[in-house]
Motif scaffolding. Structure first.
Motif, short mmCIF file in Angstrom:
data_model
loop_
_atom_site.label_atom_id
_atom_site.label_comp_id
_atom_site.label_asym_id
_atom_site.label_seq_id
_atom_site.Cartn_x
_atom_site.Cartn_y
_atom_site.Cartn_z
N THR A 82 34.74 32.05 31.69
CA THR A 82 35.54 32.62 32.78
C THR A 82 34.84 32.52 34.13
N ASP A 83 33.52 32.32 34.13
CA ASP A 83 32.78 32.21 35.38
C ASP A 83 32.73 30.78 35.90
N GLY A 84 33.53 29.90 35.32
CA GLY A 84 33.51 28.48 35.66
C GLY A 84 33.56 28.17 37.14
N PRO A 85 34.52 28.73 37.89
CA PRO A 85 34.57 28.41 39.32
C PRO A 85 33.30 28.78 40.08
N MET A 86 32.69 29.91 39.72
CA MET A 86 31.47 30.32 40.42
C MET A 86 30.28 29.44 40.02
N ILE A 87 30.25 29.01 38.78
CA ILE A 87 29.18 28.11 38.34
C ILE A 87 29.34 26.76 39.04
N TYR A 88 30.57 26.28 39.12
CA TYR A 88 30.86 25.03 39.83
C TYR A 88 30.48 25.17 41.31
N LYS A 89 30.81 26.32 41.91
CA LYS A 89 30.46 26.56 43.31
C LYS A 89 28.95 26.53 43.51
N THR A 90 28.21 27.10 42.58
CA THR A 90 26.75 27.08 42.66
C THR A 90 26.25 25.65 42.65
N TYR A 91 26.84 24.82 41.79
CA TYR A 91 26.48 23.40 41.77
C TYR A 91 26.82 22.75 43.10
N LEU A 92 28.00 23.00 43.63
CA LEU A 92 28.42 22.39 44.89
C LEU A 92 27.48 22.76 46.04
N ARG A 142 30.89 14.52 38.82
CA ARG A 142 29.44 14.56 39.03
C ARG A 142 28.84 15.83 38.45
N PHE A 143 29.56 16.93 38.62
CA PHE A 143 29.12 18.21 38.06
C PHE A 143 28.98 18.11 36.54
N LYS A 183 22.50 17.44 35.63
CA LYS A 183 21.48 18.14 34.84
C LYS A 183 21.81 19.63 34.81
N PHE A 184 22.30 20.14 35.91
CA PHE A 184 22.69 21.54 36.05
C PHE A 184 23.68 21.92 34.94
N TYR A 185 24.75 21.15 34.81
CA TYR A 185 25.79 21.44 33.80
C TYR A 185 25.27 21.18 32.40
N GLN A 186 24.53 20.12 32.22
CA GLN A 186 24.00 19.79 30.89
C GLN A 186 23.09 20.90 30.37
N GLN A 187 22.25 21.46 31.25
CA GLN A 187 21.38 22.57 30.85
C GLN A 187 22.21 23.81 30.52
N LEU A 188 23.22 24.07 31.33
CA LEU A 188 24.10 25.21 31.08
C LEU A 188 24.80 25.06 29.74
N LYS A 189 25.35 23.90 29.49
CA LYS A 189 26.06 23.63 28.24
C LYS A 189 25.12 23.82 27.05
N HIS A 190 23.92 23.30 27.18
CA HIS A 190 22.94 23.44 26.11
C HIS A 190 22.63 24.92 25.85
N ARG A 191 22.46 25.69 26.92
CA ARG A 191 22.16 27.12 26.76
C ARG A 191 23.33 27.86 26.11
N ASN A 223 19.82 32.40 27.41
CA ASN A 223 20.18 33.18 28.60
C ASN A 223 20.71 32.27 29.70
N ILE A 224 21.95 32.49 30.12
CA ILE A 224 22.59 31.66 31.15
C ILE A 224 21.97 31.89 32.52
N SER A 225 21.48 33.09 32.81
CA SER A 225 20.98 33.39 34.14
C SER A 225 19.75 32.57 34.52
N SER A 226 19.13 31.91 33.55
CA SER A 226 17.95 31.12 33.87
C SER A 226 18.27 29.68 34.24
N VAL A 227 19.56 29.33 34.33
CA VAL A 227 19.95 27.96 34.70
C VAL A 227 19.70 27.74 36.17
#
Length: 124
Positions: free
Chosen positions: A3-13, A100-101, A105-113, A119-123
């Motif tokens: 559910t936090d997808g848009p905010m995670i994407y925004k962090t990547y952007l 690109r997202f 690496k950002f998304y790949q690490q998140l997906k792996h976690r 813990n997601i907060s360490s991404v």
């Protein structure tokens, strides 16, 4: 996926210095829900000043005819006056930054976690 997808994407952007697109898109979603004409006018002017006008602090990439239509609508902003700009911004994200997202690496690490229950907060 989450559910936090848009905010995670925004962090990547933000890492790409292009978070204005998702910010504008989300602001338009909130704008459409405004029922008071007075508040709609106020928010429309803020959207215009922040994202649409030339040299805006977070200027989005839209073509001149769309920008001119928005300028015309600023006198009496409607619920749909930013729809075309929002559609264009969505298309830019869908075709450019979102793929690109997904490869980042950002998304790949998140997906792996998420898959391993880490813990997601360490991404970062």
């Amino acid at each position: 996926m989450f559910t936090d997808g848009p905010m995670i994407y925004k962090t990547y952007l933000k890492t790409e210095h292009s978070d204005e697109n998702i910010e504008f898109w989300l602001a338009c979603e909130a704008y459409k829900k405004i029922t008071s004409q007075r508040k709609r006018t106020y928010v429309a002017r803020r959207l215009f000043t922040n994202y649409i006008q030339s040299q805006a602090p977070k200027e989005i990439n839209i073509d001149s005819p769309v920008k001119k239509a928005i300028i015309r609508n600023m006198q009496e902003p409607t619920e749909s006056c930013f729809d075309e700009a929002q559609r264009i911004v969505y298309m830019h994200m869908e075709r450019d930054s979102y793929p690109r997202f997904l490869e980042s690496k950002f998304y790949q690490q998140l997906k792996h976690r998420l898959q391993t229950g880490s813990n997601i907060s360490s991404v970062r």
